[in-house]
Structures are given as C-alpha cells and as structure tokens.
Design a protein around this motif. Structure first.
Motif, PDB file in Angstrom:
ATOM      1  N   ARG A   1     -11.807  24.404 -38.994  1.00  0.00           N
ATOM      2  CA  ARG A   1     -12.971  23.555 -38.219  1.00  0.00           C
ATOM      3  C   ARG A   1     -14.267  24.355 -38.541  1.00  0.00           C
ATOM      4  N   GLN A   2     -15.328  23.274 -38.527  1.00  0.00           N
ATOM      5  CA  GLN A   2     -16.651  23.748 -38.969  1.00  0.00           C
ATOM      6  C   GLN A   2     -17.374  24.490 -37.687  1.00  0.00           C
ATOM      7  N   VAL A   3     -18.125  25.433 -38.321  1.00  0.00           N
ATOM      8  CA  VAL A   3     -18.784  26.130 -37.511  1.00  0.00           C
ATOM      9  C   VAL A   3     -19.817  25.412 -36.478  1.00  0.00           C
ATOM     10  N   PRO A   4     -19.916  25.436 -35.114  1.00  0.00           N
ATOM     11  CA  PRO A   4     -20.796  24.702 -34.754  1.00  0.00           C
ATOM     12  C   PRO A   4     -22.270  24.898 -34.860  1.00  0.00           C
ATOM     13  N   VAL A   5     -22.983  23.885 -35.197  1.00  0.00           N
ATOM     14  CA  VAL A   5     -24.646  23.851 -35.769  1.00  0.00           C
ATOM     15  C   VAL A   5     -25.419  24.249 -34.485  1.00  0.00           C
ATOM     16  N   ASN A   6     -26.093  25.177 -34.744  1.00  0.00           N
ATOM     17  CA  ASN A   6     -27.141  25.692 -33.815  1.00  0.00           C
ATOM     18  C   ASN A   6     -26.632  26.186 -32.571  1.00  0.00           C
TER      19      ASN A   6
ATOM     20  N   GLU B   1     -11.370  16.747 -28.779  1.00  0.00           N
ATOM     21  CA  GLU B   1     -12.599  17.199 -29.284  1.00  0.00           C
ATOM     22  C   GLU B   1     -13.489  17.117 -28.261  1.00  0.00           C
ATOM     23  N   GLU B   2     -13.661  16.630 -27.240  1.00  0.00           N
ATOM     24  CA  GLU B   2     -14.219  16.751 -26.256  1.00  0.00           C
ATOM     25  C   GLU B   2     -14.216  17.937 -25.543  1.00  0.00           C
ATOM     26  N   TYR B   3     -12.887  18.378 -25.145  1.00  0.00           N
ATOM     27  CA  TYR B   3     -12.328  19.596 -24.440  1.00  0.00           C
ATOM     28  C   TYR B   3     -13.059  20.709 -25.494  1.00  0.00           C
ATOM     29  N   VAL B   4     -12.761  20.647 -26.663  1.00  0.00           N
ATOM     30  CA  VAL B   4     -13.065  21.855 -27.466  1.00  0.00           C
ATOM     31  C   VAL B   4     -14.717  22.020 -27.762  1.00  0.00           C
ATOM     32  N   GLY B   5     -15.357  20.975 -27.753  1.00  0.00           N
ATOM     33  CA  GLY B   5     -17.041  20.739 -27.869  1.00  0.00           C
ATOM     34  C   GLY B   5     -17.458  21.492 -26.473  1.00  0.00           C
ATOM     35  N   LEU B   6     -16.898  21.183 -25.138  1.00  0.00           N
ATOM     36  CA  LEU B   6     -17.263  21.759 -23.854  1.00  0.00           C
ATOM     37  C   LEU B   6     -17.314  23.191 -24.072  1.00  0.00           C
ATOM     38  N   MET B   7     -15.843  23.619 -24.489  1.00  0.00           N
ATOM     39  CA  MET B   7     -15.735  25.098 -24.861  1.00  0.00           C
ATOM     40  C   MET B   7     -16.826  25.827 -25.636  1.00  0.00           C
TER      41      MET B   7
ATOM     42  N   LYS C   1     -21.921  25.035 -15.042  1.00  0.00           N
ATOM     43  CA  LYS C   1     -21.944  24.031 -13.939  1.00  0.00           C
ATOM     44  C   LYS C   1     -22.556  23.052 -14.607  1.00  0.00           C
ATOM     45  N   ASN C   2     -23.686  22.914 -15.236  1.00  0.00           N
ATOM     46  CA  ASN C   2     -24.236  21.655 -15.686  1.00  0.00           C
ATOM     47  C   ASN C   2     -23.500  21.167 -16.880  1.00  0.00           C
ATOM     48  N   ILE C   3     -22.903  21.911 -17.847  1.00  0.00           N
ATOM     49  CA  ILE C   3     -22.164  21.419 -18.921  1.00  0.00           C
ATOM     50  C   ILE C   3     -20.910  20.490 -18.426  1.00  0.00           C
ATOM     51  N   MET C   4     -20.397  21.233 -17.372  1.00  0.00           N
ATOM     52  CA  MET C   4     -19.257  20.232 -16.946  1.00  0.00           C
ATOM     53  C   MET C   4     -19.130  19.287 -16.002  1.00  0.00           C
ATOM     54  N   SER C   5     -20.776  19.078 -15.817  1.00  0.00           N
ATOM     55  CA  SER C   5     -20.984  17.861 -14.750  1.00  0.00           C
ATOM     56  C   SER C   5     -20.479  16.685 -15.346  1.00  0.00           C
ATOM     57  N   ASN C   6     -19.743  15.838 -14.311  1.00  0.00           N
ATOM     58  CA  ASN C   6     -19.049  14.714 -14.884  1.00  0.00           C
ATOM     59  C   ASN C   6     -17.973  14.868 -15.541  1.00  0.00           C
TER      60      ASN C   6
ATOM     61  N   ASN D   1     -14.454  40.657 -15.921  1.00  0.00           N
ATOM     62  CA  ASN D   1     -14.166  39.481 -15.238  1.00  0.00           C
ATOM     63  C   ASN D   1     -15.537  38.342 -15.812  1.00  0.00           C
ATOM     64  N   ARG D   2     -16.531  39.145 -16.280  1.00  0.00           N
ATOM     65  CA  ARG D   2     -17.716  38.314 -17.102  1.00  0.00           C
ATOM     66  C   ARG D   2     -17.195  36.995 -17.716  1.00  0.00           C
ATOM     67  N   GLY D   3     -16.128  37.212 -18.589  1.00  0.00           N
ATOM     68  CA  GLY D   3     -15.674  36.308 -19.562  1.00  0.00           C
ATOM     69  C   GLY D   3     -15.015  35.104 -19.116  1.00  0.00           C
ATOM     70  N   ASP D   4     -14.700  35.317 -17.726  1.00  0.00           N
ATOM     71  CA  ASP D   4     -14.146  34.303 -17.152  1.00  0.00           C
ATOM     72  C   ASP D   4     -14.801  32.828 -16.879  1.00  0.00           C
ATOM     73  N   THR D   5     -16.010  32.890 -17.306  1.00  0.00           N
ATOM     74  CA  THR D   5     -16.952  31.752 -17.347  1.00  0.00           C
ATOM     75  C   THR D   5     -16.267  30.662 -18.245  1.00  0.00           C
ATOM     76  N   PHE D   6     -15.519  30.970 -19.420  1.00  0.00           N
ATOM     77  CA  PHE D   6     -14.944  30.403 -20.269  1.00  0.00           C
ATOM     78  C   PHE D   6     -14.050  29.248 -19.568  1.00  0.00           C
ATOM     79  N   LEU D   7     -13.471  29.839 -18.350  1.00  0.00           N
ATOM     80  CA  LEU D   7     -12.369  28.865 -17.585  1.00  0.00           C
ATOM     81  C   LEU D   7     -13.073  27.804 -16.884  1.00  0.00           C
ATOM     82  N   PHE D   8     -14.417  27.407 -17.007  1.00  0.00           N
ATOM     83  CA  PHE D   8     -14.886  26.530 -16.470  1.00  0.00           C
ATOM     84  C   PHE D   8     -14.475  25.400 -17.602  1.00  0.00           C
ATOM     85  N   SER D   9     -14.553  25.500 -18.793  1.00  0.00           N
ATOM     86  CA  SER D   9     -14.104  24.372 -19.816  1.00  0.00           C
ATOM     87  C   SER D   9     -12.508  23.786 -19.521  1.00  0.00           C
ATOM     88  N   THR D  10     -11.802  24.896 -18.912  1.00  0.00           N
ATOM     89  CA  THR D  10     -10.545  24.265 -18.580  1.00  0.00           C
ATOM     90  C   THR D  10     -10.275  23.346 -17.366  1.00  0.00           C
TER      91      THR D  10
END
Length: 248
Positions: free
Chosen positions: A25-30, A70-76, A101-106, A140-149
């Motif tokens: 996978r390519q490194v995400p830009v910016n 792709e959408e799931y990986v992109g959100l992560m 929360k904003n990233i996961m909206s809708n 526990n701070r890293g648990d914000t990653f779980l929003f993507s799931t």
C-alpha cells in the motif's frame, strides 16, 4: 527497516493477502502519522500493529472483503492522522476524540459499539467501560482507533471477540515500549503505563505478568505471533537494563 510480506506471513502468522495488501500500500498523502515515511509498514510498532490487528479481525470472523475495504482502511488512516496531531501536541486529546466523531459521521454501522465508545471517552480518566479499556489510562489512549471499526456491521459476538483481540495486541505493544523507556520517561517526567501497574519494581513485575497473559491469549489466535512476542519479551528480560529494573 523494510517489513516484508514474507516476514508478516511466515514469522508473524499474518494472512498472506492481508500482509501483501499493507506492505504494497502507498503511504497516505499529507498524513501526519506517516510523516516523512516512505513505507506503509514502516519500522516501529506504530506501523506494524496495523497489519497485525487487521489480521486478528480476519481471525475474529470478519471477511477479507470487509477488512480490506478501501473506505474502511481510509477511515482508519484519517483517524491515525488525527492521533498523530495529538501526539505532536497540535491538538488536545478531547479535540482528537471530536475529530474521530466527525470522521465517522454518517459512516457508522455498529451503533452499539459507537455509543459505548462515546460513553467511554466522555470520562477523561478513561476508566474501563463494558468491554472497553484496561486499568491503565496511558494504554487506553490508543483506543480511539476503535472508532474506525464502527464502520463494520458486526453482531455483538464478533464485536466482543474483535475487542478482546485488540486488547490482547495493542496495549501489549504499547506496554513493551513503555517498559523499555521507563527510565527515560521518568527523567523527562513523561507519562509511562508501567506506573499504572504499581510502584518501582512491583509495577515492572506486574506489567510483565500482564504481557505474558496477553501473549498467551494471542497464541490461541495466532501461534506464530504469540510465540514471537514471548521470545521478544524473554530476550528483553535478559538485558542488564531489565534486570536492574526488576532488582531495584
């Protein structure tokens, strides 16, 4: 250091397709999380955990098509970008949670998990809530990653299994790093998860026992990965640095 798909598959037990997906996978830009990195699975636990956790999701019963969506990986990736901004002290932790929360909206399909995450992060002490959290705020701070799931439409059984596997992998990864850095963090008066396990060498011993329990669980999911971590821990315990921590 280059992490090959062969290393992920043969040495760490990652599904071959998942290993190839992330290594290629390519490194995400910016994206601040991959700031100046040339490889997606770059050197360091902060990058290695990604294919490892996605593989554990597959081993939890989630299909490859859903995991590698792709959408799931992109959100992560966008959530990790926000996490990096917090790590760089450009935003506070509360703003990072708001960003998630904003990233996961809708995008939310697992509403029960999402609601639990909102309640969990509402408490700034990050105390365990239902299936979320450990007894260490620092871990526990890293648990914000779980929003993507929350993008995944999972029933309660698979959700709980996925969370159990997350807590077998990621806190152990973070704690291994903190054990290695405890003296340096103490000198800089920085947060270190080992302190949450008790004072002095008692905390170190309790942290090591925590790691052994997590690695034992990982072995039931991925024998190669659990054994790899066990060997890494035992090697670390033989160093003069660790012996001094345990004996002081």
């Amino acid at each position: 250091m280059f992490t090959s798909k062969q290393h992920l598959h043969f040495n760490l037990g990652v599904d071959a397709d998942i290993a190839a997906f992330f290594v290629n996978r390519q490194v995400p830009v910016n994206n601040h999380y991959w700031n100046k990195k040339l490889l997606y699975v770059a050197d360091g636990t902060g990058y290695l955990f990604i294919p490892l956790f996605f593989d554990l999701q597959f081993k939890s019963g989630i299909s490859r098509d859903n995991i590698l969506n792709e959408e799931y990986v992109g959100l992560m990736e966008v959530i990790l970008d926000s996490a990096a901004l917090h790590e760089m002290e450009k935003i506070c932790f509360s703003q990072h949670v708001e960003n998630c929360k904003n990233i996961m909206s809708n995008k939310i399909k697992n509403h029960n998990l999402y609601i639990d995450l909102l309640l969990y992060f509402r408490d700034q002490q990050l105390k365990p809530y239902k299936k979320l959290g450990t007894t260490s705020k620092a871990l526990n701070r890293g648990d914000t990653f779980l929003f993507s799931t929350c993008f995944l439409d999972l029933d309660n059984e698979v959700t709980n299994k996925n969370l159990e596997n997350w807590y077998a992998l990621v806190p152990a990864f973070l704690l291994m790093d903190d054990i290695s850095d405890i003296q340096e963090d103490q000198e800089k008066n920085e947060e270190n998860a080992v302190n949450d396990f008790g004072p002095g060498n008692t905390g170190v011993k309790n942290a090591i026992e925590f790691l052994r329990n997590k690695f034992s669980h990982l072995k039931t999911l991925n024998a190669a990965l659990g054994s790899y971590f066990e060997r890494s821990l035992e090697k670390k315990l033989q160093t003069a640095y660790m012996k001094s921590l345990l004996n002081n």
